[in-house]
Design a protein around this motif. Structure first.
Motif, mmCIF file in Angstrom:
data_model
loop_
_atom_site.group_PDB
_atom_site.id
_atom_site.type_symbol
_atom_site.label_atom_id
_atom_site.label_comp_id
_atom_site.label_asym_id
_atom_site.label_seq_id
_atom_site.Cartn_x
_atom_site.Cartn_y
_atom_site.Cartn_z
ATOM 1 N N CYS A 126 0.809 -1.218 0.000
ATOM 2 C CA CYS A 126 0.000 0.000 0.000
ATOM 3 C C CYS A 126 0.838 1.262 0.000
ATOM 4 O O CYS A 126 0.332 2.350 0.296
ATOM 5 C CB CYS A 126 -0.927 -0.002 1.221
ATOM 6 S SG CYS A 126 -2.316 -1.161 1.073
ATOM 7 N N GLY A 129 0.128 4.171 -4.941
ATOM 8 C CA GLY A 129 -1.283 4.252 -5.284
ATOM 9 C C GLY A 129 -2.092 4.864 -4.147
ATOM 10 O O GLY A 129 -1.612 5.021 -3.016
ATOM 11 N N ARG A 130 -3.316 5.201 -4.446
ATOM 12 C CA ARG A 130 -4.194 5.837 -3.468
ATOM 13 C C ARG A 130 -5.580 5.188 -3.509
ATOM 14 O O ARG A 130 -6.614 5.857 -3.581
ATOM 15 C CB ARG A 130 -4.308 7.334 -3.729
ATOM 16 C CG ARG A 130 -2.970 8.063 -3.683
ATOM 17 C CD ARG A 130 -3.129 9.539 -3.999
ATOM 18 N NE ARG A 130 -3.784 10.261 -2.932
ATOM 19 C CZ ARG A 130 -3.158 10.766 -1.867
ATOM 20 N NH1 ARG A 130 -1.835 10.567 -1.717
ATOM 21 N NH2 ARG A 130 -3.821 11.442 -0.959
ATOM 22 N N SER A 131 -5.564 3.884 -3.408
ATOM 23 C CA SER A 131 -6.839 3.151 -3.405
ATOM 24 C C SER A 131 -7.495 3.253 -2.038
ATOM 25 O O SER A 131 -6.856 3.536 -1.029
ATOM 26 C CB SER A 131 -6.609 1.685 -3.765
ATOM 27 O OG SER A 131 -5.814 1.055 -2.773
ATOM 28 N N GLU A 133 -8.661 0.791 -0.328
ATOM 29 C CA GLU A 133 -8.185 -0.293 0.514
ATOM 30 C C GLU A 133 -6.901 0.082 1.264
ATOM 31 O O GLU A 133 -6.602 -0.490 2.312
ATOM 32 C CB GLU A 133 -7.926 -1.542 -0.318
ATOM 33 C CG GLU A 133 -9.183 -2.230 -0.841
ATOM 34 C CD GLU A 133 -9.770 -1.511 -2.055
ATOM 35 O OE1 GLU A 133 -9.127 -0.533 -2.541
ATOM 36 O OE2 GLU A 133 -10.849 -1.918 -2.513
ATOM 37 N N CYS A 134 -6.145 1.006 0.736
ATOM 38 C CA CYS A 134 -4.875 1.413 1.352
ATOM 39 C C CYS A 134 -4.990 2.729 2.110
ATOM 40 O O CYS A 134 -3.967 3.238 2.619
ATOM 41 C CB CYS A 134 -3.786 1.541 0.280
ATOM 42 S SG CYS A 134 -3.309 -0.048 -0.469
ATOM 43 N N TRP A 157 -2.868 8.817 2.933
ATOM 44 C CA TRP A 157 -2.168 7.691 2.323
ATOM 45 C C TRP A 157 -0.661 7.772 2.637
ATOM 46 O O TRP A 157 -0.150 8.828 3.035
ATOM 47 C CB TRP A 157 -2.378 7.683 0.814
ATOM 48 C CG TRP A 157 -3.737 7.196 0.401
ATOM 49 C CD1 TRP A 157 -4.064 5.933 0.013
ATOM 50 C CD2 TRP A 157 -4.927 7.971 0.311
ATOM 51 N NE1 TRP A 157 -5.413 5.859 -0.311
ATOM 52 C CE2 TRP A 157 -5.958 7.114 -0.132
ATOM 53 C CE3 TRP A 157 -5.256 9.320 0.559
ATOM 54 C CZ2 TRP A 157 -7.267 7.526 -0.329
ATOM 55 C CZ3 TRP A 157 -6.567 9.734 0.375
ATOM 56 C CH2 TRP A 157 -7.546 8.838 -0.076
#
Length: 215
Positions: A126, A129-131, A133-134, A157
């Motif tokens: 994680c 990226g900046r999903s 879920e993370c 994040w």
């Protein structure tokens, strides 16, 4: 009738047969000795040879030329004054350079002073990226359960820079995915202006942050 040769008693007389009876030495022997001596001296002089390199050594060992003395120009009074003034200025500049104050950084005082900290996610997958879920939660209350439904103030994040205003050290203990625990919570503001509490396990802060005032 002849009576034979007559002797008159004179020295150095000659007999009738022409022989010399005188006892004196002639001058021819002295001249021969002098000539022989001159010849021998001339021969000895001709046999004397000059050692090789003698004249060169004589020239090298000759007296060195006297050093020329150049008279320095006399300094005028105003020139001396300028030199002294320049020296004093240089000393003053050096002293100022040694005791000069360090760079001054103007920082806001009171409650507006902040310290920059960076969000850290222990899950390596994680860290890019900046999903959703993370995303990591900013809490509303550092003493309430972190995962409680109503205890969410915003999301951050890994790698986000936050402005930390203060910290509490007796908040609720939180454990991250690597097993690290902490009761420290930072009151932060995100780059989007969202304010909330970040658990200490979600950063690797090495800067001193003041403690939050009670109440």
């Amino acid at each position: 009738m002849g009576v034979g040769p007559r002797y008159d008693g004179g020295a150095g007389g000659t007999g009738g047969d022409g022989r010399d009876f005188g006892g004196g030495r002639g001058s021819g022997a002295g001249d021969d000795a002098e000539a022989l001596l001159r010849a021998r001296l001339r021969l000895a002089d001709e046999q004397i040879e000059t050692p090789p390199g003698l004249w060169g050594r004589i020239r090298e060992s000759g007296p060195a030329p006297a050093a020329s003395v150049v008279a320095l120009p006399r300094r005028r009074p105003y020139t001396v004054a300028l030199v002294v003034a320049a020296a004093v200025a240089a000393v003053a500049l050096g002293v100022w350079w040694l005791v000069r104050p360090g760079p001054v950084s103007v920082q806001p005082a009171g409650p507006h002073r902040t310290v920059k900290i960076t969000v850290y996610n222990s899950e390596q997958a994680c860290r890019t990226g900046r999903s959703l879920e993370c995303a990591l939660r900013l809490a509303r209350d550092p003493r309430a359960p972190y995962a409680a439904r109503g205890n969410a103030a915003g999301r951050v994040w890994h790698g986000d820079g936050l402005a930390a205003r203060c910290v509490v050290t007796d908040g609720r203990m939180v454990r991250d995915e690597a097993g690290i625990t902490s009761t420290r919570w930072y009151l932060v503001t995100s780059g989007l202006g969202v304010q909330g509490w970040l658990p200490g396990v979600r950063t690797r802060n090495t800067r001193e942050v003041p403690e939050c005032a009670e109440g």
